[in-house]
Design an enzyme around this catalytic site. Sequence first.
Site, mmCIF file in Angstrom:
data_model
loop_
_atom_site.group_PDB
_atom_site.id
_atom_site.type_symbol
_atom_site.label_atom_id
_atom_site.label_comp_id
_atom_site.label_asym_id
_atom_site.label_seq_id
_atom_site.Cartn_x
_atom_site.Cartn_y
_atom_site.Cartn_z
ATOM 1 N N SER A 153 0.710 -1.252 0.116
ATOM 2 C CA SER A 153 -0.111 -0.048 0.008
ATOM 3 C C SER A 153 0.985 1.211 0.108
ATOM 4 O O SER A 153 1.697 1.692 -0.668
ATOM 5 C CB SER A 153 -0.926 -0.136 1.321
ATOM 6 O OG SER A 153 -1.996 0.830 1.372
ATOM 7 N N GLU A 158 -2.197 -2.664 -8.050
ATOM 8 C CA GLU A 158 -3.292 -2.988 -7.222
ATOM 9 C C GLU A 158 -3.707 -1.399 -6.782
ATOM 10 O O GLU A 158 -2.651 -0.754 -6.612
ATOM 11 C CB GLU A 158 -3.332 -3.970 -6.209
ATOM 12 C CG GLU A 158 -2.151 -3.843 -5.082
ATOM 13 C CD GLU A 158 -2.719 -3.044 -4.060
ATOM 14 O OE1 GLU A 158 -3.847 -2.894 -3.403
ATOM 15 O OE2 GLU A 158 -1.877 -2.399 -3.584
ATOM 16 N N HIS A 212 -4.779 -5.472 -1.358
ATOM 17 C CA HIS A 212 -5.476 -5.200 0.105
ATOM 18 C C HIS A 212 -6.732 -6.093 -0.192
ATOM 19 O O HIS A 212 -7.674 -6.254 0.695
ATOM 20 C CB HIS A 212 -6.055 -3.891 -0.420
ATOM 21 C CG HIS A 212 -5.295 -2.555 -0.173
ATOM 22 N ND1 HIS A 212 -4.412 -2.289 -1.129
ATOM 23 C CD2 HIS A 212 -4.729 -1.708 0.786
ATOM 24 C CE1 HIS A 212 -3.698 -1.202 -0.757
ATOM 25 N NE2 HIS A 212 -4.162 -0.849 0.432
#
Length: 307
Positions: A116, A212, A277
């Site tokens: 992330s 992502e 995630h």
Amino acid sequence: MTPLTRPPRLAPGARVAVVATSGPVPEERLAAGLDILRGWDLDPVVAPHVLDRHPGFPYLAGRDADRAADFQAAWCDPDVSAVLCARGGYGAQRIVDLLDWEALRAAGPKVLVGFSDITALHEAFAARLGLVTLHGPMAAGVDFLKSTRAQEHLRATLFAPETVRAITSSGVTLVPGRARGVTLGGCLSLLASELGTPHARPGARGGLLLIEDVGEEAYRIDRILTQLLRSGWLDGVAGIALGSWKGCGPYEQLRPVLIDRLGGLGVPVVEEFGFGHGQDALTIPFGVEGELDADAGTLTLDVPALA
């Protein structure tokens, strides 16, 4: 794009440091994560400011200088074999310029784990240190605490990386074919945010790009991909694997955007690759050469992620 230096794998009893580079860390989740690490026969140590809260910005885990100092001290501690990020959120970009990169280099190759917002550090470690890093679950992350699969895949990558050289997903072919290259990637919006900074690589040429994101609507994903296309950052990319898109709206609305923006690159693309995630997220090493088979939904590394 050339392969990067692989840090040593972990051994039972290894000391690992848990740091907060980004958002605030819930104490109960941190405690649960530490229990898992101890169950792996690791010796986790918590950086001094992990549970801090920034006095002015509630989305940050303490002041920039304190978060940077924690990271610096953990990495430069000769007794620490790996640095595990506690959680993502936002804030890693704010500390990158505060780190002493020559001191980090001198401390020798170690394992860095996170995803992330930690994408900013993955890029910096590749560009500044030439070091393989692990895009994997974080010590106080909800998905890590709840998912046995995520835990076991990270554990195998850390202790016995030769057992997970072939990363198999339930991925769906978007554009068929096979491609070879060096792995890179992370959170799509962070990759775009890093464009033009001295702590990021200039592009994905020769790479297997794994991307992502979370909480971005379809038009925002379109905008980010368009920016990467227009800037030339995607020129020469060898292949693409798409991970989770949690909170990015209905996937049937996002999928046409991904096809429209990536399908014209003329390289293999596989979707739903199982990292990021989403639930049961796989650990992906960045900086290792391998082959992406979009038809089989596999990423096969030439060598184990860690030496």
